[in-house]
Design a protein around this motif. Structure first.
Motif, PDB file in Angstrom:
ATOM      1  N   GLN A  41      61.423  21.768  14.764  1.00 32.42           N
ATOM      2  CA  GLN A  41      60.226  21.459  15.558  1.00 32.42           C
ATOM      3  C   GLN A  41      59.072  20.972  14.703  1.00 32.42           C
ATOM      4  O   GLN A  41      58.337  20.067  15.097  1.00 32.42           O
ATOM      5  CB  GLN A  41      59.762  22.714  16.290  1.00 32.42           C
ATOM      6  CG  GLN A  41      60.484  22.955  17.572  1.00 32.42           C
ATOM      7  CD  GLN A  41      59.956  24.236  18.181  1.00 32.42           C
ATOM      8  OE1 GLN A  41      58.891  24.269  18.777  1.00 32.42           O
ATOM      9  NE2 GLN A  41      60.700  25.297  17.993  1.00 32.42           N
ATOM     10  N   ARG A  45      57.596  17.405  15.606  1.00 34.14           N
ATOM     11  CA  ARG A  45      56.222  17.266  16.112  1.00 34.14           C
ATOM     12  C   ARG A  45      55.391  16.359  15.215  1.00 34.14           C
ATOM     13  O   ARG A  45      54.519  15.649  15.688  1.00 34.14           O
ATOM     14  CB  ARG A  45      55.547  18.634  16.235  1.00 34.14           C
ATOM     15  CG  ARG A  45      56.173  19.492  17.313  1.00 34.14           C
ATOM     16  CD  ARG A  45      55.499  20.843  17.350  1.00 34.14           C
ATOM     17  NE  ARG A  45      54.165  20.735  17.912  1.00 34.14           N
ATOM     18  CZ  ARG A  45      53.818  21.178  19.105  1.00 34.14           C
ATOM     19  NH1 ARG A  45      54.704  21.769  19.874  1.00 34.14           N
ATOM     20  NH2 ARG A  45      52.594  21.046  19.544  1.00 34.14           N
ATOM     21  N   TYR A  51      56.361  14.654  22.212  1.00 31.69           N
ATOM     22  CA  TYR A  51      57.591  14.993  22.959  1.00 31.69           C
ATOM     23  C   TYR A  51      57.938  13.935  23.997  1.00 31.69           C
ATOM     24  O   TYR A  51      58.085  14.215  25.182  1.00 31.69           O
ATOM     25  CB  TYR A  51      57.466  16.378  23.628  1.00 31.69           C
ATOM     26  CG  TYR A  51      57.656  17.504  22.645  1.00 31.69           C
ATOM     27  CD1 TYR A  51      58.918  17.822  22.158  1.00 31.69           C
ATOM     28  CD2 TYR A  51      56.574  18.247  22.195  1.00 31.69           C
ATOM     29  CE1 TYR A  51      59.081  18.842  21.229  1.00 31.69           C
ATOM     30  CE2 TYR A  51      56.730  19.276  21.269  1.00 31.69           C
ATOM     31  CZ  TYR A  51      57.991  19.567  20.801  1.00 31.69           C
ATOM     32  OH  TYR A  51      58.167  20.567  19.894  1.00 31.69           O
ATOM     33  N   LEU A 292      63.609  20.827  22.573  1.00 28.80           N
ATOM     34  CA  LEU A 292      62.742  21.542  21.635  1.00 28.80           C
ATOM     35  C   LEU A 292      63.206  21.305  20.198  1.00 28.80           C
ATOM     36  O   LEU A 292      62.414  21.182  19.269  1.00 28.80           O
ATOM     37  CB  LEU A 292      62.851  23.034  21.978  1.00 28.80           C
ATOM     38  CG  LEU A 292      61.774  23.981  21.534  1.00 28.80           C
ATOM     39  CD1 LEU A 292      60.478  23.652  22.242  1.00 28.80           C
ATOM     40  CD2 LEU A 292      62.189  25.417  21.880  1.00 28.80           C
TER      41      LEU A 292
END
Ligand code: SAM
Ligand code: DTB
Ligand code: SF4
Length: 328
Positions: A41, A45, A51, A292
């Motif tokens: 993640q 990110r 996302y 995720l």
């Protein structure tokens, strides 16, 4: 792939590696899940903020009757699945479907031909027209049609092809148990031709074919050693189709898919990691964990090539429940 400023700055930061070792990758795949997810993640990110998920719609233009003996594939003449050779779709029919995909919200249109290699002549000319037509609709165009020549690759590039899909499928060590009619080296050479023509590479594999963790690591090592990395990496989980040698293979635990996606994201930070075949068995929670973990594309439409896929409405709901945005 149009590189966003964020991706460019990620490349410039020098953190994209092509020298991952087998052990490093195996360690990632086997890391405590919660740690693996966190690591994936953080990278996701930063490298792909927001996302955003790309919707890619697949269409089988030429179905069945393929000479290759891929053990997972219902379209091989060596297997006895229900898929029978059907007439190839015409340019107009394909473009109508592309238009419908665009209207339904897709950003990419992927066309498949069950061929060992692309033939010359009328069929190839039709493929070029399809690519041109899809690009005119302002969709990314992807083709998967087996091996190709340098000349065909440059004509596809001229027609505006965004990406060519050609998967390595599994590790070189496992490969001979899955396909015997085409070598691993031939696959690598096909990828090289695509790259030389300036077309983006879409290349990934399948889990759930009885491979070991070392096999998965080995596949990911080769993918991540490609320089540049494939712009998109489809991660499929086997759809065990009746009549194929793998029909009785047990399904993989959805968390294995999550691990594979997370590891691919860590190794190839700016690539599109596409959650591909086998989503129907992942369940909502499994798919959300994959998002995720860094998956940023899905196949969108009720059908893959010959097998099912979640319907578009449930996918819209899934993405909205997950709180991710559709890439437009
Ligand atoms: N003939 C072309 C080729 O092999 O490049 C194009 C089509 S082929 C169906 C594209 C990819 O779909 C395969 O390389 C494989 O990774 C995936 N695939 C095919 N059948 C599958 C199955 N039953 N389960 C999961 N993935 C599958
Ligand atoms: C990829 O890696 N998966 C897609 C696409 N690239 C062409 C195909 C999945 C096919 C699943 C089996 C079928 O529907 O026939
Ligand atoms: Fe043919 Fe592609 Fe299926 Fe292999 S995966 S049998 S090459 S259609």
């Amino acid at each position: 792939m149009t590189l966003t400023a964020k991706k460019i700055s990620y490349i410039q930061s020098g953190r994209i590696r092509h020298d991952w070792s087998l052990n490093e990758i195996k360690e990632l795949l086997e890391k405590p899940l919660i740690e693996l997810l966190w690591e994936a993640q953080l990278i996701h990110r930063e490298a792909n903020p927001g996302y955003k998920v790309q919707l890619a719609t697949l269409l089988s233009v030429k179905t069945g009757g393929c000479q290759e003996d891929c053990a997972y594939c219902p379209q091989s003449i060596h297997n006895s699945s229900d898929v029978t050779g059907s007439p190839e779709l015409e340019v107009e029919a394909v473009l109508n479907q592309a238009k419908a995909a665009k209207e339904a919200g897709a950003d990419r249109f992927c066309m498949g031909w069950a061929w060992r290699e692309i033939p010359e002549g009328e069929k190839f000319n039709s493929m070029l027209k399809m690519v041109e037509g899809v690009r005119k609709l302002d969709l990314e165009a992807c083709v998967t049609a087996g091996m190709l020549t340098d000349n065909q690759a440059s004509k596809l590039a001229e027609a505006g092809l965004t990406a060519y899909n050609h998967n390595l499928d599994t590790s070189p060590e496992k490969y001979d148990q899955i396909i015997t009619t085409r070598t691993y080296q031939e696959r690598i050479e096909t990828l090289q031709r695509v790259r030389n023509a300036g077309i983006n590479i879409c290349c990934g594999g399948i889990i759930g074919m009885g491979e070991s963790i070392a096999d998965r690591a080995s596949l990911l090592r080769i993918l991540s050693s490609l320089d540049p990395h494939p712009e998109s990496v489809p991660i499929n989980s086997l759809v065990a189709v009746e009549g194929t040698p793998l029909e009785n293979t047990a399904s993989v635990d959805p968390l294995e898919m999550v691990r594979m996606v997370a590891t691919a994201r860590i190794l190839m930070p700016i690539s599109k990691i596409r959650l591909s075949a086998g989503r129907e068995k992942l369940g909502k929670e499994g798919q959300i964990l994959c998002l995720l973990a860094g998956a940023n594309s899905i196949f969108y439409g009720d059908k893959l090539l010959t097998t099912g896929n979640p319907d578009t409405e449930s996918d819209r709901e899934l993405l909205s429940q997950a709180g991710v945005n559709v890439q437009i």
